[in-house]
Each structure stands twice: as C-alpha cells, then as structure tokens.
Motif scaffolding. Structure first.
Motif, PDB file in Angstrom:
ATOM      1  N   ARG A 544       7.613   8.357  -3.211  1.00 39.27           N
ATOM      2  CA  ARG A 544       7.977   7.876  -4.556  1.00 39.27           C
ATOM      3  C   ARG A 544       6.916   6.937  -5.117  1.00 39.27           C
ATOM      4  N   LEU A 545       5.661   7.376  -5.088  1.00 42.21           N
ATOM      5  CA  LEU A 545       4.595   6.617  -5.742  1.00 42.21           C
ATOM      6  C   LEU A 545       4.549   7.040  -7.208  1.00 42.21           C
ATOM      7  N   ASP A 546       5.627   6.769  -7.909  1.00 43.27           N
ATOM      8  CA  ASP A 546       5.766   7.234  -9.287  1.00 43.27           C
ATOM      9  C   ASP A 546       4.628   6.674 -10.144  1.00 43.27           C
ATOM     10  N   GLY A 547       3.988   7.579 -10.909  1.00 40.65           N
ATOM     11  CA  GLY A 547       2.922   7.150 -11.809  1.00 40.65           C
ATOM     12  C   GLY A 547       1.702   6.616 -11.098  1.00 40.65           C
ATOM     13  N   LEU A 548       1.390   7.130  -9.913  1.00 39.30           N
ATOM     14  CA  LEU A 548       0.272   6.614  -9.114  1.00 39.30           C
ATOM     15  C   LEU A 548      -1.028   6.616  -9.910  1.00 39.30           C
ATOM     16  N   VAL A 549      -1.315   7.710 -10.609  1.00 34.51           N
ATOM     17  CA  VAL A 549      -2.379   7.744 -11.610  1.00 34.51           C
ATOM     18  C   VAL A 549      -1.667   7.730 -12.959  1.00 34.51           C
ATOM     19  N   PRO A 608      -8.199  -3.217   6.620  1.00 36.87           N
ATOM     20  CA  PRO A 608      -8.545  -4.029   5.447  1.00 36.87           C
ATOM     21  C   PRO A 608      -7.755  -3.582   4.220  1.00 36.87           C
ATOM     22  N   PHE A 609      -7.257  -4.542   3.481  1.00 36.05           N
ATOM     23  CA  PHE A 609      -6.479  -4.203   2.293  1.00 36.05           C
ATOM     24  C   PHE A 609      -7.294  -3.356   1.329  1.00 36.05           C
ATOM     25  N   PHE A 610      -8.613  -3.615   1.248  1.00 39.25           N
ATOM     26  CA  PHE A 610      -9.407  -2.873   0.276  1.00 39.25           C
ATOM     27  C   PHE A 610      -9.592  -1.405   0.657  1.00 39.25           C
ATOM     28  N   THR A 611      -9.191  -1.008   1.859  1.00 38.27           N
ATOM     29  CA  THR A 611      -9.249   0.419   2.224  1.00 38.27           C
ATOM     30  C   THR A 611      -7.901   1.112   2.051  1.00 38.27           C
ATOM     31  N   VAL A 612      -6.860   0.375   1.694  1.00 39.55           N
ATOM     32  CA  VAL A 612      -5.517   0.950   1.539  1.00 39.55           C
ATOM     33  C   VAL A 612      -5.363   1.463   0.104  1.00 39.55           C
ATOM     34  N   HIS A 613      -5.248   2.764  -0.052  1.00 40.72           N
ATOM     35  CA  HIS A 613      -5.061   3.369  -1.370  1.00 40.72           C
ATOM     36  C   HIS A 613      -4.026   4.470  -1.264  1.00 40.72           C
ATOM     37  N   ASP A 614      -3.401   4.794  -2.399  1.00 42.40           N
ATOM     38  CA  ASP A 614      -2.417   5.892  -2.477  1.00 42.40           C
ATOM     39  C   ASP A 614      -1.319   5.707  -1.435  1.00 42.40           C
ATOM     40  N   SER A 615      -0.864   4.485  -1.296  1.00 44.18           N
ATOM     41  CA  SER A 615       0.137   4.189  -0.266  1.00 44.18           C
ATOM     42  C   SER A 615       0.882   2.909  -0.625  1.00 44.18           C
ATOM     43  N   ARG A 616       2.093   2.823  -0.148  1.00 43.65           N
ATOM     44  CA  ARG A 616       2.787   1.539  -0.132  1.00 43.65           C
ATOM     45  C   ARG A 616       2.189   0.699   0.999  1.00 43.65           C
ATOM     46  N   TYR A 617       2.370  -0.626   0.912  1.00 41.63           N
ATOM     47  CA  TYR A 617       1.690  -1.500   1.871  1.00 41.63           C
ATOM     48  C   TYR A 617       2.431  -2.822   2.020  1.00 41.63           C
ATOM     49  N   VAL A 618       2.073  -3.540   3.082  1.00 38.34           N
ATOM     50  CA  VAL A 618       2.539  -4.911   3.295  1.00 38.34           C
ATOM     51  C   VAL A 618       1.317  -5.800   3.470  1.00 38.34           C
ATOM     52  N   VAL A 619       1.223  -6.842   2.662  1.00 37.83           N
ATOM     53  CA  VAL A 619       0.199  -7.881   2.814  1.00 37.83           C
ATOM     54  C   VAL A 619       0.831  -9.170   3.331  1.00 37.83           C
ATOM     55  N   TYR A 620       1.971  -9.557   2.750  1.00 43.15           N
ATOM     56  CA  TYR A 620       2.686 -10.757   3.188  1.00 43.15           C
ATOM     57  C   TYR A 620       3.890 -10.364   4.030  1.00 43.15           C
ATOM     58  N   TRP A 621       4.012 -11.045   5.196  1.00 41.69           N
ATOM     59  CA  TRP A 621       5.045 -10.743   6.178  1.00 41.69           C
ATOM     60  C   TRP A 621       6.041 -11.895   6.269  1.00 41.69           C
ATOM     61  N   PRO A 622       7.336 -11.582   6.383  1.00 44.03           N
ATOM     62  CA  PRO A 622       8.302 -12.656   6.644  1.00 44.03           C
ATOM     63  C   PRO A 622       8.083 -13.224   8.054  1.00 44.03           C
ATOM     64  N   LEU A 623       8.148 -14.542   8.173  1.00 45.74           N
ATOM     65  CA  LEU A 623       7.895 -15.223   9.439  1.00 45.74           C
ATOM     66  C   LEU A 623       9.148 -15.946   9.896  1.00 45.74           C
ATOM     67  N   THR A 624       9.240 -16.147  11.180  1.00 46.45           N
ATOM     68  CA  THR A 624      10.318 -16.968  11.707  1.00 46.45           C
ATOM     69  C   THR A 624       9.804 -17.737  12.908  1.00 46.45           C
ATOM     70  N   SER A 625      10.285 -18.974  13.034  1.00 49.28           N
ATOM     71  CA  SER A 625       9.951 -19.767  14.219  1.00 49.28           C
ATOM     72  C   SER A 625      11.252 -20.299  14.814  1.00 49.28           C
ATOM     73  N   GLY A 626      11.849 -21.304  14.154  1.00 50.70           N
ATOM     74  CA  GLY A 626      13.078 -21.858  14.696  1.00 50.70           C
ATOM     75  C   GLY A 626      14.267 -20.934  14.529  1.00 50.70           C
ATOM     76  N   ALA A 627      14.345 -20.246  13.378  1.00 53.42           N
ATOM     77  CA  ALA A 627      15.489 -19.377  13.124  1.00 53.42           C
ATOM     78  C   ALA A 627      15.372 -18.090  13.940  1.00 53.42           C
ATOM     79  N   SER A 628      16.515 -17.481  14.210  1.00 58.28           N
ATOM     80  CA  SER A 628      16.499 -16.199  14.905  1.00 58.28           C
ATOM     81  C   SER A 628      16.037 -15.107  13.957  1.00 58.28           C
TER      82      SER A 628
END
Length: 781
Positions: A544-549, A608-628
């Motif tokens: 569902r990369l709607d409208g990719l171009v 590298p983010f600059f090589t990721v094209h025509d795809s969904r992606y994750v750059v920022y990740w949820p983190l946890t330390s004290g919480a489960s």
C-alpha cells in the motif's frame, strides 16, 4: 567584515569573499564515482527532461506574447506559475559549472533569450509568471494589497515566486558567466525600487509577514556585484523585524511559524551582515541556526512537521504525522550553515552539514528515476512519495534540482593559502592558478578511509593541508603520508599537515566509525541508530505505497497510504534513559548492513537511510529501560487507538491558517484572518471563506469542525456544496477559551453522492466574527 559609514556596499567583486574561510566554487570541482556523483548524474537527466518553452509559457502569457508550448500543470498553472523557471535556472547553471555539460548551457541560453524577450515586451523592467502580475504589483505599489500572515492580496506567495527568478538569474550570471542574465535581473531590481518608493515602512513590514524567500539576500548579492548603494538599502529594508528582533534578543519565537518562510530570511540576514558588518544581523543568523539545529532538528538533520515548527517540548507530531521534515528546509539550512562556516570556521557547521547532506538530502532523490521528495515521514512504518519530472512542480522539486547540483560545494575550502578538506566525497579539485590538482578517492561512508593525492603540482609549494576530524569519530585517527605512518598535529578538530608538497604526495586518513543510539529531542523513549554520521533504517514492507510516484493532484506530494500501527514497531531495550549504546551484528560491512535485536530477541536488518527507497521504513524506534516491554507496547496501543480509527475514516482534512493546506484546497475568502495560538493554527472571518475537499468515491457523510473555544463566539453557518448543513449560534460559555472543540455535522447523502470534491463554506452570522476554526475533516461516518 567592514562597515561603510555612508552605507555604500563594501568593495566585493563577483567571486571574491570577505569571509575568513572560502569554500571553493563548483567549477573547480569534479565529482568522482560514488553516491554523490551518481546523484548529480540523475539530476542532470531529470533537469534535461524539462522543456524550457513550457517553463517560459507563464512569462510569455504575462508579457502578451504567443506561447510556444503549453504551460506545465500542477503548481505551474494554479497560482505559482513560473516559480520553477527560477529553480531551473539555478540548477542548470550549477550543474553546468559542476560538469561542463554543454546541453545545460544551451538550455540556459534558450531560457535567457526567452526571458529577455518577455521583459522587453512588458517594457517596465518587470518580469514574472504569476497571473495578472502587472496589475497585482501595481496594487502593491498603491498600498491596496493587504497581507494575511501568508497571503499577500489573496495570492499564493508571489514574493517567493519572484525571489526564485531573481536568484536563478544571479546564478546564471555567477556560474555560466552570462552577462545577459545580470542585465535582466538589474532591470527587474530597478523596477522594484520604483514600485517600493512610495510604500511606507509600516506597510512594507506588514508585507514581510508573507513568504518572500531571500529577497534580502539577492539584493545584497546585487549590491556586491554592482556596488550600487540603493540595492544594499533595499536588502536592509527586507529585514523582517518580527523575526530578526527576537533572535537578536536570543528569544525563540519560532513555534507555529512556517519553517521555510523563515530560513531564507536568515540567509539574507547573514548576507547583509557580510557586506556591512552588522553584528546584530550576524547574531540573529547565529541564534536562528542554534535554535533550529540544537532544539528543533531530528537525526536526519531535518526539521518541522506539516511545514511548521512545532513545540520544542513535544516531538510527538514528528512520530505520528505523514508530513515530516520538508526537504526545502534542509536545503536552505545547508546554505545557511555554509555561510556561517565561511564567517567563523567553526566545525559545528560542518558536522550539521555532513549529517543533513548524507541523511536527508541524499535520501530525498530517487536513485533511478531522479524524483524528489517533499516530506520525509519519520512515523515508523510509513514511506516517501517521489515526483515525476513533467508532472510535479512542488517547491521541493525546485530546491531538489538545486540541492543535487551543488554536492561539490563544501568539500574543499581555502583558508588563506592553506587548503581544507571538509567532506569525504570522491572528488577532484582543480586550482589552475596554482598549478595544483588534488584528487580525493573514497568510498565513504561505506569505507572509513579517504585518500588525498596531489595528482598535479607544477612546482613544490609549502602550505598547510587541513583535514576535518569529525565529531562522530570513534577512536584514534590514523594518518599515512606516502605510505608511511605520520604523526599529525590536531587542533580545533582538524588535522594540520604543514609541509612542502610535490606531485604524487598522498595522504591517507582513517576515521574509525561505530554505532550509537541518538534519542529524539524531548522524548527519551524514542531513538535513532547511527553508524558514524549515517542514520540507519529498517525496511518494513512495500504494501500500500499509495501514490509512490505522485500524480498531478495538489496533494500528490503527501504519502496518503494507510498508517501502520505504532504498536507494531519493534521495541529496543536500553540500560537506562541516558544509554547511548547499541549492539549491532555485522551483516555486510561494505554495504553498511547490520542487524539489531529488539527486546524480544528478534533481529531486524538495518541499512543507510539514504539507500532505502520504494519501501516503508523505521528510523525512530520505541525504547524501554525501566518499564516492561508489555507496558511500553500498551502505551503505543493507546496512541494507536486515538489516531488510527480516525485516520481510517478520514477522506480529507485541511488545517486552516496553514499556508500549504489552504493552497492545496483552493482556499478563497473575504474579511478573514489567520493566526496561531501556542502553535495551533486557526482562521476566523467576519465574512466567509471556502475550501474544496476531496470526497473519495463520494463516501463523505460527516464534516468535523475543530475550533478553539471562546466565550465571545458569535457563530457561523456551515454549507457543503451550497447546501446549508448547520448553524452555530451560541457562545461556548465560560471556561472554554483556548480549548479545542470537535463537532461533527451530518452531510446528507444526496449532497455528497457521486462527487469527487465537495465545496465547504463557513459564513459568519450578521457580520460578527465566526470564532477561531482550526481544521475541517471529511469523514466516512
């Protein structure tokens, strides 16, 4: 810097610099094979696809001349007509300087011939593509045009449009040595001096509330070239005090402002300061850069959501919105960084420049078809949309053509007789006046080594070769000279090699790289992974990369496909809220491919983010330390429940009081004004305003009106397709001022059925103000 008591511009000839460090210009540099060389070639191919006669069509129309080809569509025939021509001039001129490609010079000559013909036909020095431009600017002269935070006389950023023409003509003069371009821009500048003569300072300042690009910069450039004091005076007059004065006082008043409206202004502050020695404007430029980079930017170097600066205390919008950092912003922040580095020599500007160039700019161009990206969503699991060469003419297409034309800009610099190496990009530097050619061979960032060879040296020469030591370096830097290990002095974050250089001398430098976790500003429970200066990302699918171009629709630049749940994003475990370590398994070091394990032990591949094209992606990740991990996922699920259901029901939405959404929805209005409160934009009216909203498959059944509560609300009538839907007549009562109120109004099926768009109109009742309306949203139910 110098100060002229009689306000004359300092004696600065074209190509000269008054700065302490002078970046070496594009015509001296040739890019070698590598990511940036390939990007430059893709850009040339993109630029050459465009037809100069179609770009000239708006100018011929406004000059009363026969159009030789039909105007392009999209932003080129809906109010911003002609803006692409200015970008095109800049891009083609810089690409010609950077490559010597003769076809580009032919295109430039054709464009200059055409613009000159248009200017002669008009006869006043004016030249432009906006509809009925001559009449509009005469209204500006007469003072009958009002401004509404971004709309000047109801027009779509006419000053921004004109600035692109000024800048493009100056670039043709600079980079292609075409004096005809200078003649055109001088005549255009003189026309404006005549128009502005009778505009008083208060009206001029109000005009500057609208987006005017870098008009202060281009008039400063003209002053330096021509030594005409009236141009410098006009550059100063374009100082927008509502922005400059708080910066001079070290105040951050940027929240809620349209980001790329401000950045070119600040470039202009620095340009004027460089000519006049105005320390107040120089300080404003310094302060703006500090605020944006230190408190408003993310890992890729970009900033803003939906084109606006958001609250620095809450980066949640960066994680949930489709419309993440705008590429234009980063392009202009690089230009500002280059100026500030030239003045100060401070390495912090190079650190930011490298990060943004590699991670946002390089990622914003498709490596195959060369299409450009407007918004880079940082919402996990979303994607980017790319332009098509003869279909899309967004602002970020224009600056995209420029961005990928100037990759050679900051690689090398002069510091007196000494030479600097600032960026590690495969390139060759030619200094024929000194009989020197320097070749930098590197596969950086895929390799951590760069090799610098004096491939030509007509005679031995003694000077210092200074090489930047990046802040991300993860260990001792090793240096060899002609194959032998060399002990090198490090000072101010640079290696300094002072010796007598001869042909064949080779310096090889290795900068150790390592992975680290960098947290999102103000949100320590989200983080990005970097390796050296490179942001790493994970591909998450191509569904569902709607409208990719993009198509030619006004909202085609937005990645409108369905949002992925935040709770589906892998959670990474850290030792504590300050932990910056991350353990990666090497998959392919030469391709910078790694694997990272989440809190459940599952691995995900990074690149590298600059090589990721025509795809969904994750750059920022949820983190946890004290919480489960389970608790962290519950937090994400709660956020999903609030957002995803509404998003799935939404057919279209428009945020009122924001420049681009209103333009994209055909806004019209009378007796209406816009503003923002604590970063929340709104519009109110004592007359009426209308927008046109998309109604996919005729499914709209509900119109949601979001407004800021007020005890003084007088109410309004709501119409859809001319049909009266509802009336709001009562004040909200005490305690609601500033509170966001969402109200849903049913749209009869007969009004919506079979219609691809719906006209929505809000009319005040009895001449009283409608109240502050924030957004309109079409819903399926």
């Amino acid at each position: 810097m110098t100060t002229q008591a009689d306000d004359r511009p300092a004696t600065c000839k074209p190509g000269e610099s008054m700065a302490s460090v002078e970046p070496i210009t594009l015509e001296r540099i040739r890019l070698l094979e590598g990511p940036f060389g390939r990007s430059q070639n893709a850009n040339i191919a993109y630029v050459l696809q465009l037809d100069p006669d179609r770009l000239l069509a708006p100018y011929r129309r406004e000059a009363g001349l026969l159009e030789l080809a039909p105007s392009y569509g999209n932003w080129e025939n809906s109010g911003l007509d002609g803006h692409t021509a200015g970008h095109y001039l800049s891009a083609a001129a810089m690409l010609y300087a950077a490559t010597g490609e003769g076809r580009l010079l032919d295109r430039l000559s054709h464009m200059i011939d055409g613009l000159s013909e248009c200017q002669r036909a008009i006869g006043s020095g004016y030249l432009g593509g906006i509809p009925d431009g001559l009449a509009f600017w005469e209204d500006v002269r007469a003072g009958t045009v009002g401004s509404d935070s971004f709309s000047l006389g109801g027009r779509w950023v006419p000053w921004y449009n004109l600035h692109k023409l000024f800048a493009g003509l100056l670039d043709v003069y600079r980079y292609a040595s075409d004096n005809r371009a200078l003649d055109i821009v001088v005549a255009l500048a003189d026309w404006w001096l005549d128009v502005a003569r009778l505009i008083d300072d208060d009206h001029f300042e109000r005009m500057l509330d609208t987006e005017f690009g870098g008009m202060n910069e281009v008039f400063a450039d003209l002053a330096a070239i021509t030594e005409r004091s009236e141009y410098l005076a006009m550059a100063k007059r374009f100082t927008h005090h509502a922005i400059a004065d708080p910066l001079i006082r070290h105040e951050d008043r940027l929240t809620g402002l349209h980001a790329n409206t401000q950045i070119p202004k600040v470039i202009g502050y620095e340009a004027v300061a460089a000519l006049t020695g105005d320390e107040r404007l120089a300080n404003a430029a310094d302060e703006f850069w500090r605020i944006v980079v230190d408190t408003r930017s993310v890992a890729i170097g970009g900033n803003s959501v939906r084109e606006h600066f958001h609250d620095t205390a809450d980066f949640t919008p960066m994680l949930i919105e489709r419309e993440g950092p705008e590429t234009c912003n980063s392009y202009n922040m690089l230009r500002l960084s280059a100026q500030l580095y030239s003045r100060s020599g401070d390495a912090k500007y190079l650190e930011y420049y490298e990060r943004t160039l590699f991670n946002h700019i390089l990622a914003s161009q498709h490596p195959e078809h060369g299409g450009f990206v407007y918004f880079t969503p940082l919402r996990p699991g979303h994607y980017r949309v790319y332009s098509a060469a003869e279909e899309n003419f967004w602002c970020c297409v224009g600056t995209g053509m420029e961005s990928h034309a100037r990759h050679g800009d900051m690689i090398f610099a002069r510091n007196g007789e000494d030479l600097e190496v600032n960026l590690f990009i495969g390139s060759e530097l030619h200094l024929p006046e000194r009989g020197i050619t320097i070749r930098q061979e590197t596969n950086f960032p895929f390799d951590d080594t760069t090799r610098i060879t004096f491939s030509r040296m007509d005679r031995p020469q003694r000077f210092t070769l200074s090489i930047r030591v990046p802040g991300w370096t993860a260990g001792p830097v090793s240096v060899t000279l002609n194959g032998a290990s060399e002990s090198v002095q490090t000072r101010d974050g640079r290696l300094h090699l002072n010796r007598t250089w001869s042909a064949g001398d080779t310096v090889e430098v290795r900068f150790p790289m390592a992975a680290r976790l960098e947290r999102l500003p103000g949100k320590k429970d989200w983080g990005a992974i970097l390796y050296g200066p490179v942001v790493l990302a994970a591909r998450t699918g191509a569904e569902r990369l709607d409208g990719l171009v993009a198509d030619g629709s006004r909202m085609g630049h937005v990645a409108a496909g369905p949002l992925e749940p935040l709770a589906a994003t892998p959670v990474l475990a850290t030792r504590d809220a300050e932990d910056g370590t991350v353990n990666l398994r090497v998959v392919d070091r030469e391709a910078l491919r790694f694997a990272v394990g989440d809190a459940d032990g599952q691995e995900f591949e990074l690149e590298p983010f600059f090589t990721v094209h025509d795809s969904r992606y994750v750059v920022y990740w949820p983190l946890t330390s004290g919480a489960s991990v389970a608790e962290r996922r519950r937090e994400l699920l709660a956020l999903d429940e609030e957002l995803l259901g509404l998003d799935a029901r939404t057919l279209d939405q428009v945020t009122l009081g924001e420049q681009q959404p209103e333009s994209d929805h055909g806004f019209t209005g009378i007796a209406t004004g816009a503003g923002q409160s604590d970063g929340v934009h709104w519009r109110e009216t004592s007359g009426a305003f209308s927008v046109t909203m998309r109604n996919r498959d005729g499914l709209a059944r509900v119109l949601r009106v979001s407004r800021l509560g007020s005890s003084s609300l007088q109410g309004f009538d709501l119409f859809v397709e001319g049909a009266h839907i509802a009336s709001l007549t009562k004040p909200d009562g005490a305690g609601t001022a500033g509170v966001m109120i969402d109200e849903d109004y049913e749209i009869p099926a007969a009004v919506s059925l079979g219609k691809d768009t719906l006209s929505v109109r809000i009319a005040a009742r009895g001449g009283a103000k409608s109240g502050r309306i924030h957004a309109l949203r079409l819903l399926t139910d």
